[in-house]
Design a protein around this motif. Structure first.
Motif, PDB file in Angstrom:
ATOM      1  N   UNK A  77     -56.463 -43.446   4.136  1.00  0.00           N
ATOM      2  CA  UNK A  77     -56.817 -42.302   4.976  1.00  0.00           C
ATOM      3  C   UNK A  77     -56.930 -41.062   4.099  1.00  0.00           C
ATOM      4  N   UNK A  78     -57.989 -40.283   4.307  1.00  0.00           N
ATOM      5  CA  UNK A  78     -58.196 -39.063   3.524  1.00  0.00           C
ATOM      6  C   UNK A  78     -58.157 -37.787   4.350  1.00  0.00           C
ATOM      7  N   UNK A  79     -58.224 -37.908   5.673  1.00  0.00           N
ATOM      8  CA  UNK A  79     -58.305 -36.711   6.514  1.00  0.00           C
ATOM      9  C   UNK A  79     -57.614 -36.988   7.846  1.00  0.00           C
ATOM     10  N   UNK A  80     -56.937 -35.984   8.420  1.00  0.00           N
ATOM     11  CA  UNK A  80     -56.204 -36.230   9.671  1.00  0.00           C
ATOM     12  C   UNK A  80     -57.083 -36.656  10.835  1.00  0.00           C
ATOM     13  N   UNK A  81     -58.373 -36.333  10.822  1.00  0.00           N
ATOM     14  CA  UNK A  81     -59.239 -36.781  11.917  1.00  0.00           C
ATOM     15  C   UNK A  81     -59.439 -38.288  11.918  1.00  0.00           C
ATOM     16  N   UNK A  82     -59.077 -38.938  10.824  1.00  0.00           N
ATOM     17  CA  UNK A  82     -59.158 -40.398  10.771  1.00  0.00           C
ATOM     18  C   UNK A  82     -57.968 -41.071  11.447  1.00  0.00           C
ATOM     19  N   UNK A  83     -56.952 -40.295  11.799  1.00  0.00           N
ATOM     20  CA  UNK A  83     -55.743 -40.847  12.420  1.00  0.00           C
ATOM     21  C   UNK A  83     -55.950 -40.953  13.933  1.00  0.00           C
ATOM     22  N   UNK A  84     -56.840 -41.817  14.329  1.00  0.00           N
ATOM     23  CA  UNK A  84     -57.218 -41.975  15.729  1.00  0.00           C
ATOM     24  C   UNK A  84     -56.277 -42.947  16.441  1.00  0.00           C
ATOM     25  N   UNK A 142     -73.476 -32.725   9.577  1.00  0.00           N
ATOM     26  CA  UNK A 142     -73.596 -32.566   8.127  1.00  0.00           C
ATOM     27  C   UNK A 142     -72.529 -31.648   7.547  1.00  0.00           C
ATOM     28  N   UNK A 143     -71.914 -32.128   6.482  1.00  0.00           N
ATOM     29  CA  UNK A 143     -70.940 -31.316   5.764  1.00  0.00           C
ATOM     30  C   UNK A 143     -69.525 -31.410   6.274  1.00  0.00           C
ATOM     31  N   UNK A 144     -69.294 -32.069   7.424  1.00  0.00           N
ATOM     32  CA  UNK A 144     -67.911 -32.144   7.885  1.00  0.00           C
ATOM     33  C   UNK A 144     -67.135 -33.110   6.980  1.00  0.00           C
ATOM     34  N   UNK A 145     -65.806 -33.041   6.972  1.00  0.00           N
ATOM     35  CA  UNK A 145     -65.031 -33.805   5.987  1.00  0.00           C
ATOM     36  C   UNK A 145     -65.271 -35.309   6.019  1.00  0.00           C
ATOM     37  N   UNK A 199     -57.516 -39.807  -1.802  1.00  0.00           N
ATOM     38  CA  UNK A 199     -58.188 -39.205  -2.948  1.00  0.00           C
ATOM     39  C   UNK A 199     -58.390 -37.730  -2.635  1.00  0.00           C
ATOM     40  N   UNK A 200     -58.062 -36.879  -3.586  1.00  0.00           N
ATOM     41  CA  UNK A 200     -58.270 -35.446  -3.411  1.00  0.00           C
ATOM     42  C   UNK A 200     -59.757 -35.154  -3.586  1.00  0.00           C
ATOM     43  N   UNK A 201     -60.393 -34.648  -2.523  1.00  0.00           N
ATOM     44  CA  UNK A 201     -61.845 -34.499  -2.489  1.00  0.00           C
ATOM     45  C   UNK A 201     -62.232 -33.094  -2.049  1.00  0.00           C
ATOM     46  N   UNK A 202     -63.136 -32.497  -2.793  1.00  0.00           N
ATOM     47  CA  UNK A 202     -63.605 -31.157  -2.457  1.00  0.00           C
ATOM     48  C   UNK A 202     -64.342 -31.170  -1.114  1.00  0.00           C
ATOM     49  N   UNK A 203     -63.968 -30.245  -0.255  1.00  0.00           N
ATOM     50  CA  UNK A 203     -64.615 -30.142   1.045  1.00  0.00           C
ATOM     51  C   UNK A 203     -64.142 -31.165   2.052  1.00  0.00           C
ATOM     52  N   UNK A 204     -63.159 -31.968   1.664  1.00  0.00           N
ATOM     53  CA  UNK A 204     -62.615 -32.987   2.567  1.00  0.00           C
ATOM     54  C   UNK A 204     -61.147 -32.698   2.867  1.00  0.00           C
ATOM     55  N   UNK A 205     -60.346 -32.609   1.823  1.00  0.00           N
ATOM     56  CA  UNK A 205     -58.899 -32.448   2.026  1.00  0.00           C
ATOM     57  C   UNK A 205     -58.261 -31.559   0.962  1.00  0.00           C
ATOM     58  N   UNK A 206     -59.055 -30.684   0.351  1.00  0.00           N
ATOM     59  CA  UNK A 206     -58.522 -29.873  -0.749  1.00  0.00           C
ATOM     60  C   UNK A 206     -57.941 -28.551  -0.259  1.00  0.00           C
ATOM     61  N   UNK A 207     -57.152 -28.625   0.814  1.00  0.00           N
ATOM     62  CA  UNK A 207     -56.374 -27.469   1.249  1.00  0.00           C
ATOM     63  C   UNK A 207     -55.042 -27.976   1.782  1.00  0.00           C
ATOM     64  N   UNK A 208     -54.022 -27.146   1.656  1.00  0.00           N
ATOM     65  CA  UNK A 208     -52.655 -27.589   1.930  1.00  0.00           C
ATOM     66  C   UNK A 208     -52.458 -27.982   3.386  1.00  0.00           C
ATOM     67  N   UNK A 209     -53.049 -27.262   4.313  1.00  0.00           N
ATOM     68  CA  UNK A 209     -52.814 -27.562   5.721  1.00  0.00           C
ATOM     69  C   UNK A 209     -53.401 -28.918   6.109  1.00  0.00           C
ATOM     70  N   UNK A 210     -54.576 -29.245   5.565  1.00  0.00           N
ATOM     71  CA  UNK A 210     -55.170 -30.554   5.849  1.00  0.00           C
ATOM     72  C   UNK A 210     -54.287 -31.671   5.314  1.00  0.00           C
ATOM     73  N   UNK A 211     -53.821 -31.527   4.080  1.00  0.00           N
ATOM     74  CA  UNK A 211     -52.954 -32.556   3.507  1.00  0.00           C
ATOM     75  C   UNK A 211     -51.635 -32.651   4.270  1.00  0.00           C
ATOM     76  N   UNK A 212     -51.091 -31.514   4.652  1.00  0.00           N
ATOM     77  CA  UNK A 212     -49.825 -31.514   5.396  1.00  0.00           C
ATOM     78  C   UNK A 212     -49.987 -32.274   6.713  1.00  0.00           C
ATOM     79  N   UNK A 213     -51.061 -31.999   7.423  1.00  0.00           N
ATOM     80  CA  UNK A 213     -51.318 -32.681   8.692  1.00  0.00           C
ATOM     81  C   UNK A 213     -51.548 -34.173   8.482  1.00  0.00           C
ATOM     82  N   UNK A 214     -52.271 -34.517   7.421  1.00  0.00           N
ATOM     83  CA  UNK A 214     -52.532 -35.921   7.119  1.00  0.00           C
ATOM     84  C   UNK A 214     -51.241 -36.671   6.828  1.00  0.00           C
TER      85      UNK A 214
END
Length: 351
Positions: free
Chosen positions: A208-215, A51-54, A237-252
């Motif tokens: 793709x919205x999060x780097x963990x989806x890049x399997x 629960x609550x993970x991106x 899509x920019x989503x709160x609690x999913x990818x709203x930080x620079x490091x997550x977007x950079x990795x994605x």
């Protein structure tokens, strides 16, 4: 039945099924799923950590979806801009063909959550009304297949639809919008890739919205499409609690380039009812994009865009397009009109 079709049949559709893996109370989720359906493929379910993970926030119902948030079920006025069932004609030179009302996974932030998964499927067995309209509208040079997810059509039906579009002389390009490479990568078979490759120029934008989806499975699906000569883009899509930080977007965005997928758009969330808990502010989005510059190559930085309410079209969120920020933002549309846009999700750092 093909393996991907079996995966769809085996998908999780009842919140109570989540209790087999996660220690949650499904009762608060039942009313949400009755209004906004739930579907998670076995593949994507295996990626959830809890629960609550991106990834969880993208696909598991949240009671916040039923809160009165003042947002609209159809903020882009797609119903008004639909000249025939299943077709949205917003821009002069291109149209959106809604091929189906089903997806492999029902995203909680979906622009069309008013309809996706809530009806049996599509506009008719042969898309006759939409194809007739396209054929009679020579200003249309591009058709975008969306839905729902067009890659949930079986191969024969998809091939037939693409062939009929290709037979219309003024349709120069076809674009497919699909989240299948992210949530149902087994659908991207060699046969499907070859089928799509017969209808060039054809482009595919995935989601793709999060780097963990890049399997590895998603990478294989994208490589298969790229090998068929299909240019691949990505719309996050920019989503709160999913990818709203620079490091997550950079990795994605770095990871997408490794998959031969170019980051195309970073969407500011549409003002869709039931999505307020996932929204970010325009100010925070601008700050994130600024933080990415000089740390990523230009081709890894997507355009940060907003779809203006009322069907006024998509606009890049650039300094010359932003007239005013605050609880209500003023964005200058392509025709010069100043459009008021509610700007929830602001915090003290944005003020």
């Amino acid at each position: 039945m093909e393996p991907w079709q079996q995966s769809l049949r085996d998908s999780l559709t009842d919140p109570a099924q989540l209790t087999a893996r996660f220690a949650i109370d499904p009762v608060p989720l039942l009313a949400v799923a009755q209004r906004y359906p739930l579907r998670i493929t076995p593949y994507y379910l295996d990626l959830l950590e809890g629960p609550g993970d991106p990834l969880w926030r993208q696909c598991v119902p949240d009671p916040a979806e039923l809160e009165v948030d003042g947002l609209l079920s159809d903020p882009l006025c797609e119903t008004r801009l639909s000249p025939v069932p299943g077709l949205v004609h917003r821009y002069p030179d291109r149209a959106l063909l809604l091929t189906t009302a089903t997806c492999a996974v029902y995203c909680r932030f979906c622009t069309r959550k008013r309809a996706i998964g809530c009806s049996s499927g599509n506009q008719g067995p042969d898309f006759a009304a939409a194809l007739s309209y396209i054929a009679q509208t020579p200003a249309l040079h591009e058709v975008i297949l969306s839905g729902g997810d067009p890659l949930l059509l079986d191969d024969d039906r998809l091939d037939d639809l693409l062939s009929r579009l290709r037979a219309i002389p003024h349709v120069e390009t076809i674009r497919i919008h699909s989240r299948v490479p992210v949530v149902l990568p087994e659908r991207i078979t060699e046969r499907l890739a070859a089928l799509l490759g017969r209808h060039h120029p054809l482009y595919l934008n995935t989601h793709f919205n999060h780097p963990r989806e890049l399997t590895p499975e998603a990478a294989e699906a994208c490589q298969r499409l790229a090998a068929a000569g299909i240019p691949l883009g990505n719309q996050s899509v920019l989503l709160r609690g999913v990818n709203d930080d620079a490091e997550t977007l950079r990795s994605l965005f770095r990871g997408l380039l490794r998959l031969r997928v170019r980051p195309y758009y970073l969407h500011h969330g549409d003002l869709v009812a039931g999505t307020a808990h996932l929204r970010t502010s325009i100010e925070s989005g601008l700050s994130l994009v600024a933080a990415l510059r000089n740390t990523l190559p230009g081709m890894a930085i997507p355009q940060y865009v907003i779809d203006l309410p009322g069907g006024r079209g998509k606009m890049p969120l650039l300094a010359n397009a932003i007239v005013q920020l605050g609880p209500t933002a003023i964005i200058r549309a392509a025709n010069g009109e100043n459009v008021a846009v509610a700007n929830p999700g602001r915090n003290e750092a944005d003020k």
